[in-house]
Motif scaffolding. Sequence first.
Motif, mmCIF file in Angstrom:
data_model
loop_
_atom_site.group_PDB
_atom_site.id
_atom_site.type_symbol
_atom_site.label_atom_id
_atom_site.label_comp_id
_atom_site.label_asym_id
_atom_site.label_seq_id
_atom_site.Cartn_x
_atom_site.Cartn_y
_atom_site.Cartn_z
ATOM 1 N N LYS A 297 0.836 -1.209 0.000
ATOM 2 C CA LYS A 297 0.000 0.000 0.000
ATOM 3 C C LYS A 297 0.870 1.258 0.000
ATOM 4 C CE LYS A 297 -3.919 2.056 2.504
ATOM 5 N NZ LYS A 297 -3.361 3.393 2.822
ATOM 6 N N LYS A 298 1.856 1.260 0.867
ATOM 7 C CA LYS A 298 2.751 2.418 0.977
ATOM 8 C C LYS A 298 3.522 2.632 -0.320
ATOM 9 C CE LYS A 298 6.465 4.266 3.884
ATOM 10 N NZ LYS A 298 7.348 3.996 5.056
ATOM 11 N N MET A 299 3.999 1.540 -0.913
ATOM 12 C CA MET A 299 4.779 1.640 -2.146
ATOM 13 C C MET A 299 3.928 2.165 -3.294
ATOM 14 S SD MET A 299 5.451 0.048 -5.300
ATOM 15 C CE MET A 299 4.902 -1.656 -5.156
ATOM 16 N N PHE A 300 2.742 1.593 -3.512
ATOM 17 C CA PHE A 300 1.897 2.022 -4.619
ATOM 18 C C PHE A 300 1.452 3.473 -4.460
ATOM 19 C CE2 PHE A 300 1.020 -2.617 -5.462
ATOM 20 C CZ PHE A 300 1.527 -2.615 -6.757
ATOM 21 N N GLU A 301 1.086 3.849 -3.270
ATOM 22 C CA GLU A 301 0.633 5.225 -3.041
ATOM 23 C C GLU A 301 1.760 6.227 -3.261
ATOM 24 O OE1 GLU A 301 -1.278 5.347 0.784
ATOM 25 O OE2 GLU A 301 -3.140 4.446 0.007
ATOM 26 N N SER A 302 2.998 5.810 -3.006
ATOM 27 C CA SER A 302 4.134 6.708 -3.250
ATOM 28 C C SER A 302 4.307 7.004 -4.734
ATOM 29 C CB SER A 302 5.428 6.100 -2.687
ATOM 30 O OG SER A 302 5.866 4.998 -3.473
ATOM 31 N N TYR A 303 3.772 6.117 -5.581
ATOM 32 C CA TYR A 303 3.804 6.320 -7.032
ATOM 33 C C TYR A 303 2.511 6.957 -7.563
ATOM 34 C CZ TYR A 303 8.071 3.551 -7.727
ATOM 35 O OH TYR A 303 9.375 3.087 -7.735
ATOM 36 N N GLY A 304 1.605 7.256 -6.648
ATOM 37 C CA GLY A 304 0.336 7.846 -7.077
ATOM 38 C C GLY A 304 -0.651 6.834 -7.609
ATOM 39 N N VAL A 305 -0.430 5.561 -7.299
ATOM 40 C CA VAL A 305 -1.350 4.494 -7.728
ATOM 41 C C VAL A 305 -2.333 4.265 -6.586
ATOM 42 C CG1 VAL A 305 -1.564 2.139 -8.591
ATOM 43 C CG2 VAL A 305 0.502 3.468 -9.088
ATOM 44 N N THR A 306 -3.461 4.928 -6.663
ATOM 45 C CA THR A 306 -4.456 4.904 -5.591
ATOM 46 C C THR A 306 -5.723 4.179 -6.058
ATOM 47 O OG1 THR A 306 -5.088 7.127 -6.328
ATOM 48 C CG2 THR A 306 -3.616 6.978 -4.432
ATOM 49 N N PRO A 307 -6.559 3.723 -5.101
ATOM 50 C CA PRO A 307 -7.739 2.920 -5.460
ATOM 51 C C PRO A 307 -8.745 3.608 -6.372
ATOM 52 C CG PRO A 307 -7.243 2.702 -3.126
ATOM 53 C CD PRO A 307 -6.382 3.803 -3.643
ATOM 54 N N ASP A 308 -8.720 4.942 -6.438
ATOM 55 C CA ASP A 308 -9.680 5.656 -7.275
ATOM 56 C C ASP A 308 -9.285 5.661 -8.759
ATOM 57 O OD1 ASP A 308 -7.518 7.328 -6.211
ATOM 58 O OD2 ASP A 308 -8.414 8.939 -7.403
ATOM 59 N N LYS A 309 -8.082 5.190 -9.060
ATOM 60 C CA LYS A 309 -7.595 5.188 -10.439
ATOM 61 C C LYS A 309 -7.948 3.886 -11.158
ATOM 62 C CE LYS A 309 -4.849 8.925 -9.815
ATOM 63 N NZ LYS A 309 -4.896 10.192 -10.587
ATOM 64 N N THR A 310 -8.049 3.968 -12.476
ATOM 65 C CA THR A 310 -8.120 2.774 -13.310
ATOM 66 C C THR A 310 -6.692 2.456 -13.726
ATOM 67 O OG1 THR A 310 -10.345 3.250 -14.127
ATOM 68 C CG2 THR A 310 -8.974 1.790 -15.467
ATOM 69 N N VAL A 311 -6.234 1.251 -13.384
ATOM 70 C CA VAL A 311 -4.825 0.916 -13.552
ATOM 71 C C VAL A 311 -4.638 -0.174 -14.603
ATOM 72 C CG1 VAL A 311 -2.707 0.189 -12.374
ATOM 73 C CG2 VAL A 311 -4.469 1.439 -11.099
ATOM 74 N N TYR A 312 -3.701 0.057 -15.515
ATOM 75 C CA TYR A 312 -3.305 -0.945 -16.499
ATOM 76 C C TYR A 312 -1.825 -1.246 -16.285
ATOM 77 C CZ TYR A 312 -7.488 0.904 -18.792
ATOM 78 O OH TYR A 312 -8.769 1.332 -19.072
ATOM 79 N N ALA A 313 -1.459 -2.509 -16.251
ATOM 80 C CA ALA A 313 -0.050 -2.881 -16.111
ATOM 81 C C ALA A 313 0.353 -3.774 -17.272
ATOM 82 C CB ALA A 313 0.179 -3.605 -14.782
#
Length: 357
Positions: A297-313
């Motif tokens: 959680k801490k790592m993703f949020e530091s990159y601005g990857v938050t639950p409100d976003k639509t994420v593609y990897a």
Amino acid sequence: MKQWFKTLCIASLFSASILMGADKITIQPEEAIKLIGKPGYVFVCGDSETAYEGGHIKGAREMYAHHLHHADIMGNLHCEPLYQCPDHAEHYISSKGIKNSDVIIAYDNWRGPNATGVYSFFKSFGHEKVYVLDGGQDGIKALDPNQKIYNDLKMEARELKRQARKAKKAGDKAKAAELKAKVKELKTQMKQLEPKLLVQRGKEPHWEHTHYKIEKTRPELLATTEEVYHAMQDILKNGDKSKYVIIDTRGMTEIIGERKMDNVARGGHIPGSKFIEWKKVTDFERKKSFRTNEELKKMFESYGVTPDKTVYAYCQVGAGRGSEIITALELLGYKNVKVYSGAWDTWGNNMNMPIRR
């Protein structure tokens, strides 16, 4: 008779409860080890054929994650965004002796990408009972009491071999012969123990062909090139305010275009991508496929990857490093996350798609 039936029911409930806990994505080695060889539970190795032959969980099927993505020479998926067309997937899964009712436990050595590739593959074809073995094959080996005995015998044999060489060099032929005889005895013990090991060497056998049927597909778990292109445009326009995030999970030599893999014409990355290498979610200290939820959680949020976003990897082929990142986000409860299944194999070969290096 009643006692026997009661014991059977309790055992059945216990084994079923293992995979019905709150965590619906991963299974720990302590739980998985109890399911090896049980009817209805199939372990699937996502590592390469060579790795499988070097050691695999007893009875496991080999389905190399990198090969689950079927594209033509130009990198196009024939049934985008599905990794394979359903009829092809049905035949392939059936050839592994897997049934629709089976519980799939996907694993690799322990790092995670290849196991999550298998996980993503089965999920996309509507197979709900799929789990990732968090800790992989090494986690099973560490718990196998016969493996410990085998390892001790191997170490002892290795030391005696060293002593035998030393004795021979010193001219003590009798001592060298005595030590060699002891080594031979230890090897016999090891040979007798091998069939009992939970992780075994050897080629994959031919499985009895089943009639696996794909009743539904779940393309919503995967992203098309068109979706990712739309997200890229929004990111380039709105920056961090965009509701989208595209994650490139590859290593830096691939991202900057220095290294090209497979038959991809161009190196580089999708403009606007965030660079989060798959290794950032793997717990190398504990040898687990995923770090703790708090760390993730801490790592993703530091990159601005938050639950409100639509994420593609994405990575090279989606099933692997890309699926590792997406599965980690699913563990955190992120809902709008997708593996870009075409990945760089598709994007890099399409001359109409913009790239950056």
